[in-house]
Design a protein around this motif. Structure first.
Motif, PDB file in Angstrom:
ATOM      1  N   ILE A 199      32.139  54.349   7.447  1.00  0.00           N
ATOM      2  CA  ILE A 199      32.698  54.989   6.252  1.00  0.00           C
ATOM      3  C   ILE A 199      31.555  55.155   5.255  1.00  0.00           C
ATOM      4  N   GLN A 200      31.324  56.362   4.805  1.00  0.00           N
ATOM      5  CA  GLN A 200      30.261  56.621   3.833  1.00  0.00           C
ATOM      6  C   GLN A 200      30.888  56.843   2.466  1.00  0.00           C
ATOM      7  N   ARG A 201      30.610  55.899   1.588  1.00  0.00           N
ATOM      8  CA  ARG A 201      31.264  55.890   0.282  1.00  0.00           C
ATOM      9  C   ARG A 201      30.809  57.057  -0.593  1.00  0.00           C
ATOM     10  N   SER A 202      29.515  57.256  -0.670  1.00  0.00           N
ATOM     11  CA  SER A 202      28.976  58.303  -1.537  1.00  0.00           C
ATOM     12  C   SER A 202      28.997  59.650  -0.806  1.00  0.00           C
ATOM     13  N   ARG A 203      28.711  60.723  -1.504  1.00  0.00           N
ATOM     14  CA  ARG A 203      28.920  62.062  -0.936  1.00  0.00           C
ATOM     15  C   ARG A 203      27.765  62.560  -0.092  1.00  0.00           C
ATOM     16  N   GLY A 204      26.590  61.902  -0.193  1.00  0.00           N
ATOM     17  CA  GLY A 204      25.419  62.460   0.486  1.00  0.00           C
ATOM     18  C   GLY A 204      25.136  63.837  -0.070  1.00  0.00           C
ATOM     19  N   TYR A 205      24.714  64.763   0.800  1.00  0.00           N
ATOM     20  CA  TYR A 205      24.471  66.134   0.354  1.00  0.00           C
ATOM     21  C   TYR A 205      25.644  67.041   0.706  1.00  0.00           C
ATOM     22  N   GLY A 258      22.829  49.068   2.319  1.00  0.00           N
ATOM     23  CA  GLY A 258      22.322  49.857   1.200  1.00  0.00           C
ATOM     24  C   GLY A 258      20.832  49.702   1.012  1.00  0.00           C
ATOM     25  N   SER A 259      20.332  50.408   0.001  1.00  0.00           N
ATOM     26  CA  SER A 259      18.900  50.468  -0.274  1.00  0.00           C
ATOM     27  C   SER A 259      18.574  49.708  -1.553  1.00  0.00           C
ATOM     28  N   LEU A 260      17.423  49.040  -1.570  1.00  0.00           N
ATOM     29  CA  LEU A 260      16.998  48.325  -2.776  1.00  0.00           C
ATOM     30  C   LEU A 260      16.336  49.240  -3.809  1.00  0.00           C
ATOM     31  N   ILE A 261      16.056  50.492  -3.443  1.00  0.00           N
ATOM     32  CA  ILE A 261      15.549  51.387  -4.486  1.00  0.00           C
ATOM     33  C   ILE A 261      16.662  52.301  -5.000  1.00  0.00           C
ATOM     34  N   LYS A 262      17.889  51.856  -4.788  1.00  0.00           N
ATOM     35  CA  LYS A 262      19.033  52.466  -5.463  1.00  0.00           C
ATOM     36  C   LYS A 262      19.662  51.387  -6.365  1.00  0.00           C
ATOM     37  N   ASN A 263      20.952  51.475  -6.603  1.00  0.00           N
ATOM     38  CA  ASN A 263      21.635  50.634  -7.608  1.00  0.00           C
ATOM     39  C   ASN A 263      21.209  49.168  -7.636  1.00  0.00           C
ATOM     40  N   VAL A 288      30.498  50.050   6.109  1.00  0.00           N
ATOM     41  CA  VAL A 288      30.498  50.965   4.965  1.00  0.00           C
ATOM     42  C   VAL A 288      29.064  51.202   4.509  1.00  0.00           C
ATOM     43  N   ASP A 289      28.687  52.478   4.452  1.00  0.00           N
ATOM     44  CA  ASP A 289      27.430  52.871   3.821  1.00  0.00           C
ATOM     45  C   ASP A 289      27.689  52.802   2.310  1.00  0.00           C
ATOM     46  N   ASN A 290      27.112  51.790   1.682  1.00  0.00           N
ATOM     47  CA  ASN A 290      27.427  51.488   0.279  1.00  0.00           C
ATOM     48  C   ASN A 290      26.435  52.107  -0.704  1.00  0.00           C
ATOM     49  N   CYS A 291      25.553  52.977  -0.222  1.00  0.00           N
ATOM     50  CA  CYS A 291      24.534  53.578  -1.076  1.00  0.00           C
ATOM     51  C   CYS A 291      25.155  54.220  -2.315  1.00  0.00           C
ATOM     52  N   TYR A 292      24.590  53.944  -3.463  1.00  0.00           N
ATOM     53  CA  TYR A 292      25.015  54.464  -4.770  1.00  0.00           C
ATOM     54  C   TYR A 292      26.348  53.915  -5.260  1.00  0.00           C
ATOM     55  N   GLY A 293      26.960  53.006  -4.485  1.00  0.00           N
ATOM     56  CA  GLY A 293      28.273  52.507  -4.893  1.00  0.00           C
ATOM     57  C   GLY A 293      28.250  51.158  -5.607  1.00  0.00           C
ATOM     58  N   PRO A 327      27.949  61.814   9.076  1.00  0.00           N
ATOM     59  CA  PRO A 327      27.271  60.915   8.139  1.00  0.00           C
ATOM     60  C   PRO A 327      26.058  61.572   7.486  1.00  0.00           C
ATOM     61  N   TYR A 328      25.454  60.836   6.581  1.00  0.00           N
ATOM     62  CA  TYR A 328      24.291  61.282   5.809  1.00  0.00           C
ATOM     63  C   TYR A 328      23.205  61.883   6.707  1.00  0.00           C
ATOM     64  N   ASP A 329      22.590  62.945   6.234  1.00  0.00           N
ATOM     65  CA  ASP A 329      21.626  63.732   7.020  1.00  0.00           C
ATOM     66  C   ASP A 329      20.620  62.909   7.822  1.00  0.00           C
ATOM     67  N   VAL A 373      13.022  49.284   5.582  1.00  0.00           N
ATOM     68  CA  VAL A 373      12.220  50.165   4.729  1.00  0.00           C
ATOM     69  C   VAL A 373      13.048  51.110   3.850  1.00  0.00           C
ATOM     70  N   SER A 374      14.333  51.270   4.143  1.00  0.00           N
ATOM     71  CA  SER A 374      15.141  52.206   3.362  1.00  0.00           C
ATOM     72  C   SER A 374      16.616  52.001   3.691  1.00  0.00           C
ATOM     73  N   GLY A 375      17.453  52.756   3.003  1.00  0.00           N
ATOM     74  CA  GLY A 375      18.886  52.706   3.300  1.00  0.00           C
ATOM     75  C   GLY A 375      19.167  53.191   4.718  1.00  0.00           C
ATOM     76  N   THR A 376      18.491  54.264   5.110  1.00  0.00           N
ATOM     77  CA  THR A 376      18.653  54.790   6.466  1.00  0.00           C
ATOM     78  C   THR A 376      18.323  53.717   7.499  1.00  0.00           C
ATOM     79  N   HIS A 377      17.220  53.009   7.242  1.00  0.00           N
ATOM     80  CA  HIS A 377      16.810  51.961   8.186  1.00  0.00           C
ATOM     81  C   HIS A 377      17.866  50.856   8.255  1.00  0.00           C
ATOM     82  N   ALA A 378      18.429  50.470   7.109  1.00  0.00           N
ATOM     83  CA  ALA A 378      19.451  49.417   7.095  1.00  0.00           C
ATOM     84  C   ALA A 378      20.649  49.831   7.957  1.00  0.00           C
ATOM     85  N   ILE A 379      21.092  51.071   7.788  1.00  0.00           N
ATOM     86  CA  ILE A 379      22.258  51.546   8.542  1.00  0.00           C
ATOM     87  C   ILE A 379      21.911  51.682  10.023  1.00  0.00           C
ATOM     88  N   SER A 380      20.744  52.266  10.309  1.00  0.00           N
ATOM     89  CA  SER A 380      20.301  52.427  11.686  1.00  0.00           C
ATOM     90  C   SER A 380      20.191  51.067  12.386  1.00  0.00           C
TER      91      SER A 380
HETATM   92  C1  PLP Z   1      20.475  57.478  -0.055  1.00  0.00           C
HETATM   93  C2  PLP Z   1      21.530  57.402   0.965  1.00  0.00           C
HETATM   94  C3  PLP Z   1      21.293  56.855   2.228  1.00  0.00           C
HETATM   95  C4  PLP Z   1      19.981  56.269   2.658  1.00  0.00           C
HETATM   96  O1  PLP Z   1      18.910  56.972   2.226  1.00  0.00           O
HETATM   97  P1  PLP Z   1      17.424  56.386   2.194  1.00  0.00           P
HETATM   98  O2  PLP Z   1      16.717  57.461   1.470  1.00  0.00           O
HETATM   99  O3  PLP Z   1      17.013  56.217   3.587  1.00  0.00           O
HETATM  100  O4  PLP Z   1      17.431  55.087   1.466  1.00  0.00           O
HETATM  101  C5  PLP Z   1      22.341  56.789   3.113  1.00  0.00           C
HETATM  102  N1  PLP Z   1      23.548  57.258   2.780  1.00  0.00           N
HETATM  103  C6  PLP Z   1      23.817  57.773   1.567  1.00  0.00           C
HETATM  104  C7  PLP Z   1      25.195  58.254   1.264  1.00  0.00           C
HETATM  105  C8  PLP Z   1      22.823  57.867   0.622  1.00  0.00           C
HETATM  106  O5  PLP Z   1      23.088  58.373  -0.577  1.00  0.00           O
END
Ligand code: PLP
Length: 417
Positions: A167-173, A225-230, A202-207, A115-117, A88-95
């Motif tokens: 390894i989380q490629r993008s910065r998250g928050y 990664g997520s299909l509602i991103k890149n 590797v969490d490839n979100c946004y990469g 890792p990401y929140d 259902v989301s990037g979080t779900h893919a990683i989980s």
């Molecule tokens: C967006 C993101 C996720 C996953 O977020 P979802 O909102 O669950 O798709 C995970 N890690 C990073 C670094 C993100 O930017």
């Protein structure tokens, strides 16, 4: 073009001038390269009109689904792929990957800090009765130092229980820079040298498509990664992907569906066309997003608003962090992104509690796909130092227009700074 759709002449000229000072040719070449790569894998996998059909019921012989997974596998140069609407989301893919690849008494190590929140409950950093921790999978992390890996500490923390390294490629928050692929390559080589059997995720979100290569080509075992991103190119309506070593993808598939069923089942809800067409367009959408981020950085840095990265630094994902330092300014910034969107432009974003996040979050996303962050969007946790995380853009000119309205409405050209 004075008073161009509510933009003052002065701002219009300023942003146009900034634009002429940017050389986008690096991104032109990147877009070309990745478009060829995607097209090549479509041709190789014989994508056809019948690939757009969907199945029903168990989803045996969903030919489109199988073609999609094969195309993804080739784009990422991986052995296998799992690309599903049921993720259902990037979080779900990683989980899903974390639960599939660990067993009780194993340990997970994150090498770029927490890792990401939204993964905190998955892991058990925040209490949850369903966490990995509740299954006796432990977790440890090593912070970055000066935006790079702390190699010495990573060596210290790897134990004979360490099953998987994240390894989380993008910065998250976070306030850090996104990781460069050369850094990721170096840490992967370092870890494999210590123990080649540790799974590297590797969490490839946004990469995706921000470089010519993806983390699998650098030695990562599995990426998510997520299909509602890149990678969804703005057309995929939902979904997540996991690609990597075949043996690991099998485990993920059996965790997603059931042991013994794996990848063989699961319908695609008439989404195959969107997933394929979205992937086909993704290199272009990522290109637009990078150009927007670069233009914002140029125009804002010149007005003394700092960004991560700054204009003259390398852009390693599609996100631009804008350091606003002030709650009201952050609110206004997000409101203008919302107000200049094609959908829901009349709504005002407000900050609120969101599932999976510790502080209140504000999200501006006037999107065709709800919550899509490959469309121009801006989100932020409401905490110091009030960073706006902006990303995406189906069209470059929406980004340019939003920037002009921001400069105008925040009075950035007139304010003595
Ligand atoms: C967006 C993101 C996720 C996953 O977020 P979802 O909102 O669950 O798709 C995970 N890690 C990073 C670094 C993100 O930017």
């Amino acid at each position: 073009m004075s008073n161009f759709y509510n933009v003052s002449q002065k701002t219009f000229e300023y942003v146009n001038k900034c634009e002429t000072q940017i050389n986008f040719s690096e991104y032109d070449e990147l877009y070309e390269f990745n478009q060829f790569k995607v097209l090549d894998s479509f041709i190789k996998n014989k994508v056809s009109e019948s690939s757009f059909n969907s199945s029903t019921g168990y989803g045996y012989n969903d030919l489109g689904r199988d073609v999609i997974e094969s195309v993804y596998k080739d784009v990422f140069k991986a052995e296998d792929a799992l690309v599903r609407q049921q993720i259902v989301s990037g979080t779900h893919a990683i989980s899903l990957a974390l639960f599939a690849l660990t067993r009780p008494n194993d340990s997970i190590l994150s090498v770029n800090g927490l890792p990401y929140d939204t993964l905190h409950e998955t892991i058990g950093i925040t209490d949850s009765k369903s966490s990995l921790k509740s299954f006796n999978v432990s977790f440890d992390y090593v912070d970055l130092i000066n935006n790079d890996f702390n190699f010495k500490e990573i060596r210290n923390r790897i134990t004979n229980k360490t099953k998987l390294i994240m390894i989380q490629r993008s910065r998250g928050y976070s306030e850090r820079y996104s990781l460069k692929l050369v850094q990721i390559k170096k840490v992967i080589d370092f870890i494999k040298d210590i123990n080649k059997d540790i799974i590297i995720l590797v969490d490839n979100c946004y990469g995706e498509f921000v470089n010519r290569v993806e983390p699998i080509e650098l030695g990562a075992d599995i990426i998510c990664g997520s299909l509602i991103k890149n990678i969804g190119g703005g057309l995929a309506k939902s979904g997540g992907y996991i690609v990597g070593k075949k043996m690991l993808i099998d485990l993920c598939a059996e965790r997603l569906t059931a042991p013994g069923l794996g990848k063989e089942v699961g319908i695609t809800f008439n989404e195959n066309r969107n997933v394929l067409q979205g992937l086909y367009l993704a290199p272009q959408i990522v290109y637009n997003s990078l150009k927007i981020a670069k233009l914002f950085a140029k125009a804002l840095n010149k007005l003394d608003i700092d960004t991560i990265p700054r204009f003259n630094e390398s852009f390693d994902d599609i996100v631009l962090s804008i350091i606003l330092k002030n709650k009201e300014l952050l609110h206004k910034f997000c409101s203008i992104i919302q107000a200049t969107s094609p959908v829901d432009s009349y709504l005002k974003p407000i900050s609120t509690d969101m599932p999976g996040y510790d502080s209140e979050v504000i999200m501006a996303a006037g999107c065709f796909v709800s919550g899509s962050s490959i469309e121009l969007s801006c989100d932020a946790p409401m905490r110091e130092p009030f960073l706006a995380f902006m990303q995406g853009g189906l069209t470059y000119y929406q980004g340019k227009y939003a920037l002009m309205r921001i400069i105008d409405e925040l009075n950035l050209l007139n304010e003595i700074r």
